[in-house]
Design an enzyme around this catalytic site. Sequence first.
Site, short mmCIF file in Angstrom:
data_model
loop_
_atom_site.label_atom_id
_atom_site.label_comp_id
_atom_site.label_asym_id
_atom_site.label_seq_id
_atom_site.Cartn_x
_atom_site.Cartn_y
_atom_site.Cartn_z
N ASP A 1 6.51 -10.18 8.05
CA ASP A 1 5.29 -10.35 7.26
C ASP A 1 5.32 -11.72 6.60
O ASP A 1 6.38 -12.16 6.14
CB ASP A 1 5.21 -9.25 6.20
CG ASP A 1 3.83 -9.15 5.56
OD1 ASP A 1 3.42 -10.11 4.87
OD2 ASP A 1 3.17 -8.12 5.74
N ILE A 2 4.18 -12.42 6.56
CA ILE A 2 4.16 -13.76 5.97
C ILE A 2 4.24 -13.72 4.44
O ILE A 2 4.54 -14.73 3.82
CB ILE A 2 2.92 -14.59 6.42
CG1 ILE A 2 1.63 -13.91 6.00
CG2 ILE A 2 2.96 -14.85 7.91
CD1 ILE A 2 0.40 -14.79 6.16
N HIS B 1 -1.58 -2.02 12.08
CA HIS B 1 -0.25 -2.56 11.87
C HIS B 1 0.52 -1.71 10.88
O HIS B 1 -0.02 -1.29 9.87
CB HIS B 1 -0.29 -4.04 11.44
CG HIS B 1 -1.06 -4.32 10.20
ND1 HIS B 1 -2.44 -4.31 10.15
CD2 HIS B 1 -0.66 -4.62 8.94
CE1 HIS B 1 -2.86 -4.61 8.94
NE2 HIS B 1 -1.79 -4.78 8.17
N LEU B 2 1.75 -1.45 11.23
CA LEU B 2 2.65 -0.65 10.41
C LEU B 2 3.51 -1.57 9.57
O LEU B 2 4.18 -2.47 10.11
CB LEU B 2 3.54 0.23 11.29
CG LEU B 2 4.66 0.99 10.59
CD1 LEU B 2 4.08 2.08 9.68
CD2 LEU B 2 5.60 1.60 11.61
N HIS B 3 3.51 -1.38 8.25
CA HIS B 3 4.41 -2.12 7.38
C HIS B 3 5.74 -1.40 7.34
O HIS B 3 5.79 -0.17 7.14
CB HIS B 3 3.84 -2.19 5.96
CG HIS B 3 2.69 -3.11 5.83
ND1 HIS B 3 2.82 -4.43 5.47
CD2 HIS B 3 1.36 -2.91 6.01
CE1 HIS B 3 1.63 -4.99 5.43
NE2 HIS B 3 0.73 -4.09 5.77
#
Length: 167
Positions: free
Chosen positions: A55-56, A124-126
Amino acid sequence: AFQKQAFLKISGNEAGNGGREGYDGKCVFCRIARREEPGTVLLPCEDEDLVCFRDIKPGAPHHYLVVPVKHMGNCKTLKTEHIPLVKRMMEVGKAVLQKNNFSDLNDVRMGFHWPPFCSIAHLHLHVLAPASQLGFLSRIYYRINSYWFITVSYLLYKNIVCTDLCQ
């Protein structure tokens, strides 16, 4: 002309749709999944239908996103037939954590931002770990089963139980 046709067949850019079914050129995750964003490093992933990257704006020491290569809407659009995909996304997340020397799978938070709190309209899965080390803002932003973030288990429960009860 023959060389161009051969290239199109090899690269998949045929059939009038640019060979990009399930692709949205405006979606940054679609571009990342197709390796069109040179600044994003894809992590090793053993599922050809999924990609994984950092993740950015990490909310934890390990914060990864697991994303389907094919463009899909957010988690609210998922149906019962998508349950195997969500489970595979979770398995990829666990595998990436383990490959990055994180083994305490009891200290992991996995989930999705619930619309309208999604910054990118591509599923999207964190994957966040260790969850015990989330900072103050991250504890709010990734709060379990809040109005804006739901865990995988809650999503699966909602899709399995609620779908069956509503029919």
